[in-house]
Design an enzyme around this catalytic site. Structure first.
Site, PDB file in Angstrom:
ATOM      1  N   GLN A 167       1.763  10.009   6.240  1.00 35.82           N
ATOM      2  CA  GLN A 167       1.640   8.590   5.909  1.00 35.82           C
ATOM      3  C   GLN A 167       0.179   8.226   5.718  1.00 35.82           C
ATOM      4  O   GLN A 167      -0.694   8.752   6.416  1.00 35.82           O
ATOM      5  CB  GLN A 167       2.234   7.725   7.028  1.00 35.82           C
ATOM      6  CG  GLN A 167       2.199   6.230   6.743  1.00 35.82           C
ATOM      7  CD  GLN A 167       2.751   5.413   7.907  1.00 35.82           C
ATOM      8  OE1 GLN A 167       2.008   4.949   8.757  1.00 35.82           O
ATOM      9  NE2 GLN A 167       4.069   5.238   7.932  1.00 35.82           N
ATOM     10  N   ASP A 178       8.253   5.582  11.611  1.00 38.04           N
ATOM     11  CA  ASP A 178       7.129   4.691  11.315  1.00 38.04           C
ATOM     12  C   ASP A 178       6.497   4.119  12.582  1.00 38.04           C
ATOM     13  O   ASP A 178       5.439   3.510  12.526  1.00 38.04           O
ATOM     14  CB  ASP A 178       7.595   3.550  10.402  1.00 38.04           C
ATOM     15  CG  ASP A 178       6.429   2.762   9.800  1.00 38.04           C
ATOM     16  OD1 ASP A 178       5.429   3.386   9.420  1.00 38.04           O
ATOM     17  OD2 ASP A 178       6.531   1.524   9.719  1.00 38.04           O
ATOM     18  N   SER A 211       1.255   0.053   6.903  1.00 36.68           N
ATOM     19  CA  SER A 211       1.656   1.270   6.203  1.00 36.68           C
ATOM     20  C   SER A 211       1.574   1.047   4.694  1.00 36.68           C
ATOM     21  O   SER A 211       1.993  -0.001   4.194  1.00 36.68           O
ATOM     22  CB  SER A 211       3.090   1.648   6.589  1.00 36.68           C
ATOM     23  OG  SER A 211       3.208   1.832   7.987  1.00 36.68           O
TER      24      SER A 211
END
Length: 291
Positions: A282, A208, A232
């Site tokens: 993502q 991430d 996110s």
């Protein structure tokens, strides 16, 4: 044992509190919310604690609410399937009585296959050429490196759980990356035990970091831009081949689309010998503060 290793292992070391229930804690940082990679790694570890003889091959998750770093996170595991080759777990992260995160993790037993191919690793400078010392020797960076902002210098601090060495350093000074392709070398800050599950969860934690940067590289913007409100929204990851998270891995990233305050980003993760070990996708919010 280094502080970085202690931090990462303690982050991923969940406390079992009942069957299918685990408690995770946040490190003491100045962050106002829980880092997304932390919740991914902890939830994945919770799922792994309920499966024997198999390792995760994919995960799909959603960030629902910002996490509170001041209180523990409860992880509730649902055992959805235990088949002959595959197992499936759903994990919900809970704080203050609310679900803040949800993940599905699929596990697979190793098997032989006639199909085995992968994309080629991008040709970029190796991590040893991207140390602070080496970069400061480059003529184009000799002056700017002396006034480098603290947020870039922190990439080179060794007490972080994850070391990062960006390849396209000039983008932090406003240079646009026309094709939006950026690269970062990553690894854990110190050696990890020989536990494949720990290495998988460590890479999930690291996956991430910086990924939404790929959506803004075309515009000369970064996640550190105070005009931006990055977050996110969802995250997916696939594990292809064995690796060690404490050895350098190239995180090659791009963003095929951005619209409506959201950006889609993708990542391919390679070992130094060019082996593709994982893929990531993502979508995140990339709204400006005044929008």
């Amino acid at each position: 044992m280094s502080k970085g290793l202690i931090d990462l292992i303690s982050i991923l070391d969940l406390e079992p509190i009942e069957v299918n229930l685990f408690r995770g804690n946040s490190p003491k940082t100045s962050w106002q919310r829980v880092f997304g990679g932390q919740v991914i790694g902890q939830a994945m570890m919770a799922a792994c604690r309920t499966v024997e003889g198999r390792q995760p091959h994919s995960l799909h998750c959603y960030f629902i609410l910002p996490g509170d770093p001041q209180v523990p996170i409860i992880y509730e595991v649902e055992r959805l399937r235990d088949g002959r080759s595959y197992a499936t777990r759903r994990v919900t992260a809970i704080q203050h009585g609310n679900a803040i995160f949800s993940i599905m993790v699929s596990f697979h037993s190793d098997e032989d296959s006639a199909f085995n191919h992968q994309d080629r690793m991008p040709d970029v400078p190796p991590p040893e050429k991207l140390t602070a010392e080496e970069i400061s020797k480059q003529p184009m960076f000799q002056e700017v490196f002396q006034r480098m902002p603290d947020f870039i210098r922190r990439y080179y601090e060794s007490d972080r759980p994850i070391e990062l060495r960006p390849v396209e350093l000039s983008r932090y000074f406003g240079q646009k990356i026309e094709d939006g392709r950026i690269h970062v070398w990553i690894r854990t800050a110190a050696k990890l035990p020989d536990d494949p599950t720990l290495h998988l969860c460590a890479l999930a934690y690291a996956s991430d970091f910086s990924l939404l940067d790929a959506a803004m590289a075309r515009y000369g913007r970064t996640l550190f831009d105070k005009r931006m409100m990055p977050a996110s929204l969802d995250h997916a990851m696939w594990f292809h081949r064995p690796f060690r998270a404490d050895e350098w891995l190239l995180y090659a990233q791009d963003s095929p689309s951005a619209q409506g305050g959201r950006g889609l980003t993708r990542g391919s993760i390679f070992t130094t010998d060019g082996t593709l070990v994982a893929s990531v996708a993502q979508e995140g919010s990339i709204r400006e503060r005044w929008a």
